[in-house]
Write a protein that holds these residues in place. Structure first.
Motif, PDB file in Angstrom:
ATOM      1  N   GLU A 106       0.822  -1.204   0.000  1.00  0.00           N
ATOM      2  CA  GLU A 106       0.000   0.000   0.000  1.00  0.00           C
ATOM      3  C   GLU A 106       0.860   1.259   0.000  1.00  0.00           C
ATOM      4  O   GLU A 106       0.510   2.264  -0.625  1.00  0.00           O
ATOM      5  CB  GLU A 106      -0.920  -0.015   1.219  1.00  0.00           C
ATOM      6  N   ASP A 107       2.001   1.208   0.665  1.00  0.00           N
ATOM      7  CA  ASP A 107       2.855   2.392   0.809  1.00  0.00           C
ATOM      8  C   ASP A 107       3.979   2.451  -0.212  1.00  0.00           C
ATOM      9  O   ASP A 107       4.709   3.444  -0.265  1.00  0.00           O
ATOM     10  CB  ASP A 107       3.461   2.420   2.224  1.00  0.00           C
ATOM     11  N   SER A 108       4.149   1.399  -0.998  1.00  0.00           N
ATOM     12  CA  SER A 108       5.268   1.349  -1.945  1.00  0.00           C
ATOM     13  C   SER A 108       4.778   0.915  -3.313  1.00  0.00           C
ATOM     14  O   SER A 108       4.703  -0.282  -3.613  1.00  0.00           O
ATOM     15  CB  SER A 108       6.344   0.376  -1.452  1.00  0.00           C
ATOM     16  N   PRO A 109       4.419   1.876  -4.171  1.00  0.00           N
ATOM     17  CA  PRO A 109       4.001   1.520  -5.531  1.00  0.00           C
ATOM     18  C   PRO A 109       5.183   1.003  -6.350  1.00  0.00           C
ATOM     19  O   PRO A 109       6.331   1.034  -5.898  1.00  0.00           O
ATOM     20  CB  PRO A 109       3.463   2.848  -6.092  1.00  0.00           C
ATOM     21  N   VAL A 110       4.895   0.535  -7.523  1.00  0.00           N
ATOM     22  CA  VAL A 110       5.902  -0.039  -8.417  1.00  0.00           C
ATOM     23  C   VAL A 110       5.838   0.709  -9.741  1.00  0.00           C
ATOM     24  O   VAL A 110       4.756   1.080 -10.208  1.00  0.00           O
ATOM     25  CB  VAL A 110       5.645  -1.552  -8.622  1.00  0.00           C
ATOM     26  N   MET A 111       7.000   0.922 -10.361  1.00  0.00           N
ATOM     27  CA  MET A 111       7.066   1.615 -11.642  1.00  0.00           C
ATOM     28  C   MET A 111       7.174   0.608 -12.783  1.00  0.00           C
ATOM     29  O   MET A 111       8.028  -0.292 -12.765  1.00  0.00           O
ATOM     30  CB  MET A 111       8.274   2.553 -11.685  1.00  0.00           C
TER      31      MET A 111
END
Length: 339
Positions: free
Chosen positions: A317-322
């Motif tokens: 939830e706190d760490s999106p992915v590119m």
């Protein structure tokens, strides 16, 4: 190994009529294995104990590609197999193998390495040693799959692998697959109608291996929140955001992200996104895994749009992915019910 995609364990059982070449799919694979076995033994002998070797051969048992899989520690190891030269295991000379055909993942944990594989939509599909075509598969320590005219062998390294492949051809084939060349042995694949996502080799009960949880066929899909795909370089039309409601069954099966709306569950617009860019699966109640499918612009942790691509990145939830310059975010469901 040339296997008919329509062949299955239900169509070719011991005592039934063979295929066009006079051999059942299992007998074809056993013949390929017998020719490849001396080379496989030599290769696994050069791999450290605890690691694994993945070897692709043609129908005559001649190795065409190989890769050592180091034992996974925190995140799973991931291997994309396909015809594209960016695949970790590239098979360029089999036109029945798709550009990105299968994703093989190796999971951390004590004991034998646990593997799970996903059919990425290849035309020829993925077949097990009993000739059954499956949308996904899993096995422990060793196994084989067939795609197009190619056979992929997975075996542990070091003395364990050498011992596994020792003895006569029939004995070694049984050690590797659980089957003898006649097709007798364990039932490898559940029926396609009752198996929506992954076939478990050797064991009917869902089990947990490290972060990997087996598929519970009786469980109802549970809400798992929303996936949101957003371009960080919006076009002149303004920012475009695509969203997808998730459930537990989608994540167990694995869902694709890319430009191709006919193959991908979550599709975005923009050349920075590959046609089939990434696959998303569940790791734990509060984390997902995003695998790079040999994409052009890669998969990276939050905020990183350049540098080497990561084969797998944890999504929370706190760490999106590119995905290239696209940001993939997850808003989990607050009332997650474990199954």
């Amino acid at each position: 190994m040339a296997l008919n995609p329509d062949d299955s364990a239900d169509q070719h059982r011991p005592g039934e009529a063979p295929g066009r070449d006079g051999l059942t799919p299992t007998q074809q694979l056993a013949g390929c294995f017998a020719r490849a076995r001396p080379v496989l033994q030599a290769l696994v002998a050069g791999v450290d104990s605890g690691d694994a070797l993945v070897v692709a051969t043609d129908r005559k048992g001649f190795p065409v590609a190989q890769r050592v899989l180091r034992r996974p520690r925190d995140l799973p190891r991931a291997l994309v197999i396909g015809r594209h030269n960016r695949c970790a295991l590239s098979i360029p000379n089999d036109n029945r193998v798709s550009l990105r055909h299968v994703l093989l993942t190796a999971w951390p944990g004590d004991g034998p390495i646990h593997y799970r594989g996903y059919d990425l939509g290849g035309r020829a599909g993925v077949l097990l040693a009993d000739g059954k075509r499956v949308p996904g598969f899993s096995f422990q320590s060793q196994g084989l799959i067939s795609l197009g005219r190619t056979v992929v062998f997975v075996a542990p390294g070091g003395p364990e692998g050498v011992g596994l492949l020792d003895g006569g051809d029939d004995v070694a084939f049984r050690n590797l697959t659980g089957l003898d060349p006649t097709g007798n042995g364990v039932r490898l694949a559940m029926s396609a109608t009752s198996e929506p996502g992954v076939a478990h080799l050797g064991g009917d009960e869902p089990r947990e291996y490290g972060g990997y949880r087996g598929l519970d066929l009786e469980a109802r899909p549970q809400p798992r929140g929303v996936l949101r795909l957003r371009s960080t370089k919006p076009s002149g039309r303004g920012e475009e955001v695509r969203e997808l409601d998730l459930d537990s069954r989608q994540l167990q099966r694995g869902l694709l992200i890319g430009r191709y709306s006919d193959r991908c569950s979550l599709a975005g617009h923009g050349r920075n996104l590959s046609r089939v860019h990434a696959l998303v699966t569940e790791e734990a109640p509060r984390s997902l895994l995003v695998y790079d499918l040999a994409s052009t612009n890669g998969v990276r942790p939050a905020g990183m749009t350049e540098g080497p691509s990561h084969s797998v990145v944890r999504l929370t939830e706190d760490s999106p992915v590119m995905l290239g310059h696209f940001e993939l975010a997850w808003v989990p469901n607050r009332a997650v019910k474990l199954h």
